[in-house]
Design an enzyme around this catalytic site. Structure first.
Site, PDB file in Angstrom:
ATOM      1  CG  HIS A   1      29.575  66.352  86.148  1.00 20.15           C
ATOM      2  ND1 HIS A   1      30.023  65.206  86.747  1.00 20.15           N
ATOM      3  CD2 HIS A   1      30.602  66.783  85.371  1.00 20.15           C
ATOM      4  CE1 HIS A   1      31.264  64.951  86.356  1.00 20.15           C
ATOM      5  NE2 HIS A   1      31.644  65.903  85.523  1.00 20.15           N
TER       6      HIS A   1
ATOM      7  CG  HIS B   1      27.092  57.129  87.936  1.00 21.73           C
ATOM      8  ND1 HIS B   1      27.815  56.702  86.862  1.00 21.73           N
ATOM      9  CD2 HIS B   1      27.838  58.054  88.566  1.00 21.73           C
ATOM     10  CE1 HIS B   1      28.979  57.331  86.851  1.00 21.73           C
ATOM     11  NE2 HIS B   1      29.024  58.154  87.863  1.00 21.73           N
TER      12      HIS B   1
ATOM     13  CG  ASP C   1      28.050  64.167  93.627  1.00 20.91           C
ATOM     14  OD1 ASP C   1      27.942  63.737  92.471  1.00 20.91           O
ATOM     15  OD2 ASP C   1      29.021  64.845  94.017  1.00 20.91           O
TER      16      ASP C   1
HETATM   17  C1  SDX Z   1      28.601  62.650  89.041  1.00 24.38           C
HETATM   18  O1  SDX Z   1      29.916  60.436  84.827  1.00 24.38           O
HETATM   19  C2  SDX Z   1      30.507  60.377  85.975  1.00 24.38           C
HETATM   20  O2  SDX Z   1      31.366  59.582  86.247  1.00 24.38           O
HETATM   21  C3  SDX Z   1      30.062  61.457  86.941  1.00 24.38           C
HETATM   22  C4  SDX Z   1      30.649  61.382  88.347  1.00 24.38           C
HETATM   23  C5  SDX Z   1      32.135  61.626  88.352  1.00 24.38           C
HETATM   24  O3  SDX Z   1      32.788  61.189  89.327  1.00 24.38           O
HETATM   25  O4  SDX Z   1      32.629  62.363  87.444  1.00 24.38           O
HETATM   26  O5  SDX Z   1      30.381  60.107  88.921  1.00 24.38           O
HETATM   27  C6  SDX Z   1      30.048  62.449  89.265  1.00 24.38           C
HETATM   28  O6  SDX Z   1      28.225  63.467  88.248  1.00 24.38           O
HETATM   29  C7  SDX Z   1      27.629  61.750  89.770  1.00 24.38           C
HETATM   30  C8  SDX Z   1      26.154  62.012  89.365  1.00 24.38           C
HETATM   31  C9  SDX Z   1      25.671  63.220  90.169  1.00 24.38           C
HETATM   32  N1  SDX Z   1      24.355  63.648  89.691  1.00 24.38           N
HETATM   33  C10 SDX Z   1      23.227  63.467  90.423  1.00 24.38           C
HETATM   34  O7  SDX Z   1      23.186  62.853  91.486  1.00 24.38           O
HETATM   35  C11 SDX Z   1      21.987  64.109  89.820  1.00 24.38           C
HETATM   36  C12 SDX Z   1      20.810  63.111  89.866  1.00 24.38           C
HETATM   37  N2  SDX Z   1      21.086  62.009  88.911  1.00 24.38           N
HETATM   38  C13 SDX Z   1      20.535  62.139  87.584  1.00 24.38           C
HETATM   39  O8  SDX Z   1      20.483  63.441  87.082  1.00 24.38           O
HETATM   40  C14 SDX Z   1      21.036  61.048  86.633  1.00 24.38           C
HETATM   41  O9  SDX Z   1      20.994  59.862  87.299  1.00 24.38           O
HETATM   42  C15 SDX Z   1      22.415  61.202  86.005  1.00 24.38           C
HETATM   43  C16 SDX Z   1      22.583  62.495  85.319  1.00 24.38           C
HETATM   44  C17 SDX Z   1      23.479  61.036  87.040  1.00 24.38           C
HETATM   45  C18 SDX Z   1      22.562  60.076  84.978  1.00 24.38           C
HETATM   46  O10 SDX Z   1      21.665  60.349  83.981  1.00 24.38           O
HETATM   47  P1  SDX Z   1      21.569  59.389  82.684  1.00 24.38           P
HETATM   48  O11 SDX Z   1      22.659  58.388  82.651  1.00 24.38           O
HETATM   49  O12 SDX Z   1      21.404  60.259  81.489  1.00 24.38           O
HETATM   50  O13 SDX Z   1      20.329  58.536  82.981  1.00 24.38           O
HETATM   51  P2  SDX Z   1      18.897  58.937  82.557  1.00 24.38           P
HETATM   52  O14 SDX Z   1      18.664  60.380  82.847  1.00 24.38           O
HETATM   53  O15 SDX Z   1      18.679  58.445  81.167  1.00 24.38           O
HETATM   54  O16 SDX Z   1      18.022  58.108  83.614  1.00 24.38           O
HETATM   55  C19 SDX Z   1      17.595  56.817  83.308  1.00 24.38           C
HETATM   56  C20 SDX Z   1      16.197  56.760  83.900  1.00 24.38           C
HETATM   57  C21 SDX Z   1      15.310  57.915  83.433  1.00 24.38           C
HETATM   58  O17 SDX Z   1      13.973  57.435  83.473  1.00 24.38           O
HETATM   59  P3  SDX Z   1      13.302  56.968  82.047  1.00 24.38           P
HETATM   60  O18 SDX Z   1      13.411  58.156  81.106  1.00 24.38           O
HETATM   61  O19 SDX Z   1      14.135  55.777  81.566  1.00 24.38           O
HETATM   62  O20 SDX Z   1      11.889  56.621  82.404  1.00 24.38           O
HETATM   63  O21 SDX Z   1      16.299  56.896  85.347  1.00 24.38           O
HETATM   64  C22 SDX Z   1      15.633  58.088  85.745  1.00 24.38           C
HETATM   65  C23 SDX Z   1      15.441  58.952  84.513  1.00 24.38           C
HETATM   66  O22 SDX Z   1      14.291  59.767  84.653  1.00 24.38           O
HETATM   67  N3  SDX Z   1      16.499  58.723  86.726  1.00 24.38           N
HETATM   68  C24 SDX Z   1      16.095  59.262  87.869  1.00 24.38           C
HETATM   69  C25 SDX Z   1      17.262  59.710  88.501  1.00 24.38           C
HETATM   70  N4  SDX Z   1      18.326  59.461  87.730  1.00 24.38           N
HETATM   71  C26 SDX Z   1      17.849  58.847  86.620  1.00 24.38           C
HETATM   72  N5  SDX Z   1      14.854  59.405  88.409  1.00 24.38           N
HETATM   73  C27 SDX Z   1      14.818  59.999  89.614  1.00 24.38           C
HETATM   74  N6  SDX Z   1      15.892  60.450  90.300  1.00 24.38           N
HETATM   75  C28 SDX Z   1      17.134  60.322  89.771  1.00 24.38           C
HETATM   76  N7  SDX Z   1      18.202  60.769  90.442  1.00 24.38           N
END
Ligand code: SDX
Length: 429
Positions: free
Chosen positions: A266, A307, A365
């Site tokens: 997050h 996201h 971010d």
């Molecule tokens: C913020 O919610 C908000 O609005 C948050 C925010 C706000 O203003 O409050 O926007 C701020 O938190 C932005 C996000 C910051 N976090 C990161 O940058 C960390 C990296 N991102 C991931 O951890 C992830 O993308 C999340 C946590 C942001 C979202 O996760 P989800 O929605 O639970 O998605 P998911 O984990 O189910 O991913 C879907 C697929 C998965 O692959 P499969 O299981 O379907 O095969 O995409 C992949 C994930 O493995 N994936 C990634 C990835 N993000 C998702 N693979 C590699 N790198 C990534 N960054």
């Protein structure tokens, strides 16, 4: 109120279960499932991927189109034409202030920037290397101990003064975390300065010299606060709402939001992005990190990408990238290696089928950390900056919830533990 219905049939339950379908002013309809408990059923939605936990008028996100609206105003227009405190007013009141309202609001905020002198003693209790987010969780929650006279959450005036105090004092406390870590004297606010300018004064000023704040940097700081101000029902805002639903005071609720924001998935991602870029170190090493991000066996994820809601560019990331160019240009750091790596990484990722198929785009971010590092803010302060900006959204959502009838948040579960069994005495185990 729409008269649309959803009809659910469940094996083992006679007849269809009719549930109201509710429509917002825009966005997906929602199915009101509250009657399911009476049928002996719960919904199951870990991570709340498909769950609307409340109704709200504050912020709207269209993840497919990369749209973010505060009170109906697109974030791109607010970032270009508004400022952080005006956006705080919009989030709290639902309308942009007129000239008189804006002047009064700014005057009120800037007259609440000081914190009780006793708070200095709180910082003396922290180690010099305490993480600033740990300090913020503590001191923000502790603010409640100074305002016993205005903690009645059912009193609109108490809610309003608490919101003003929080927005006004977060920069002061954030700067105190930084000064504590540097072993430098705390700087008092200078209320003649603008909000972001005052924050930079308290961060980088010292009692021996007149603060000189670069207006480009101050503007960038204000836009960073604005871009982080609110984002619908994200994890930390949902935490604030859940804490508030028990009747906890607003300072405790914001402290809970700060704790939730800290996680690298997050708000902690901005700190993690810069650490990742530093670990990549050179454009030639990008491919191996992309490979790791795609490897299911590797927990590494591309920080700043992906996201829960945006399946397109995070509109804040586009604005942030422009600010990056401006600030780095102003700082003479156009060839900043981290920025070069970030832009190359973005380009490679956006051409890679893994990221295209999973609709993983840069989020807010991805670039923010590069700007803050260029301004001279240490990496461990990045999420504190995020929390400072997001305080406006947190308190607006808290106020919106408390201002109308609400119930304590109490999710249920899918139980997979033991069914009832008799206790086994120690000598029988
Ligand atoms: C913020 O919610 C908000 O609005 C948050 C925010 C706000 O203003 O409050 O926007 C701020 O938190 C932005 C996000 C910051 N976090 C990161 O940058 C960390 C990296 N991102 C991931 O951890 C992830 O993308 C999340 C946590 C942001 C979202 O996760 P989800 O929605 O639970 O998605 P998911 O984990 O189910 O991913 C879907 C697929 C998965 O692959 P499969 O299981 O379907 O095969 O995409 C992949 C994930 O493995 N994936 C990634 C990835 N993000 C998702 N693979 C590699 N790198 C990534 N960054």
């Amino acid at each position: 109120m729409s008269d649309k219905k959803a009809h659910l049939t469940v094996d083992g339950i006679d007849g269809a279960i009719d549930m109201p379908v509710l429509s917002g002013t825009t966005g997906p309809d929602v199915v009101d499932v509250s009657s399911l408990t009476g049928k002996g059923l719960f919904t199951y939605d870990p991570g709340f991927v498909s769950t609307a936990a409340c109704e709200s008028k504050i912020t709207y996100i269209d993840g497919a189109k990369g749209v973010l609206l505060h009170g109906g105003y697109p974030i791109e227009q607010l970032a270009e034409k508004s400022d952080y405190l005006e956006t705080c007013y919009l989030l709290m009141n639902g309308e942009l202030p007129n000239a008189q309202q804006k002047a009064e609001y700014l005057q009120t905020i800037m007259s609440h920037t000081m914190v009780h002198e006793s708070l200095v003693n709180f910082f003396k209790g922290f180690r010099y290397d305490a993480h600033p987010m740990a300090m913020m969780c503590g001191v923000v929650g502790a603010l409640a101990s100074f305002y016993h006279d205005s903690l009645d959450i059912n009193n609109p005036e108490h809610r309003n003064i608490s919101a003003l105090r929080l927005i006004a004092k977060m920069p002061t406390l954030a700067a105190m975390c930084y000064k504590h870590s540097k072993g430098q004297p705390f700087m008092y606010p200078d209320n003649r300065l603008g909000y972001a300018e005052n924050f930079l004064h308290m961060m980088f000023g010292n009692p021996c010299e007149q603060s000189e704040i670069d207006p480009i940097v101050a503007k960038a700081m204000d836009v960073i606060f604005l871009l982080h101000a609110d984002h619908e029902q994200n994890a930390s805002t949902s935490t604030v709402r859940l804490a508030g639903s028990s009747g906890a005071n607003p300072f405790a609720c914001i402290s809970a939001g700060i704790a939730a924001l800290w996680g690298p998935a997050h708000g902690g991602a901005n700190e993690a992005v810069v650490s990742m870029l530093e670990e990549i170190g050179d454009e030639s090493r990008i491919e191996q990190f992309i490979k790791r991000a795609k490897d299911k066996a590797d927990p590494f994820r591309l920080m700043g990408f992906g996201h829960r809601v945006y399946k397109n560019f995070d509109p804040r990331a586009r604005v942030m990238q422009k600010i990056c160019d401006q600030v780095l240009g102003a700082m003479g750091a156009e060839n900043d290696p981290l920025f070069r790596i970030a832009k190359r990484l973005e380009q490679i990722a956006l051409e890679d089928s893994y990221f295209i198929d999973k609709k993983l785009y840069p989020n807010v971010d991805f670039y923010s950390g590069i700007i803050m590092k260029a301004i001279g803010i240490p990496t461990d302060m990045f999420t504190v900056i995020f929390a400072t900006g997001r305080t406006a959204g947190w308190i607006a959502h808290w106020n919106e919830m408390i201002s109308s009838p609400y119930k304590i948040g109490r999710p249920r579960q899918l139980y997979r533990g033991y069914t009832a069994r008799d206790f086994v005495s120690l000598d029988q185990r």
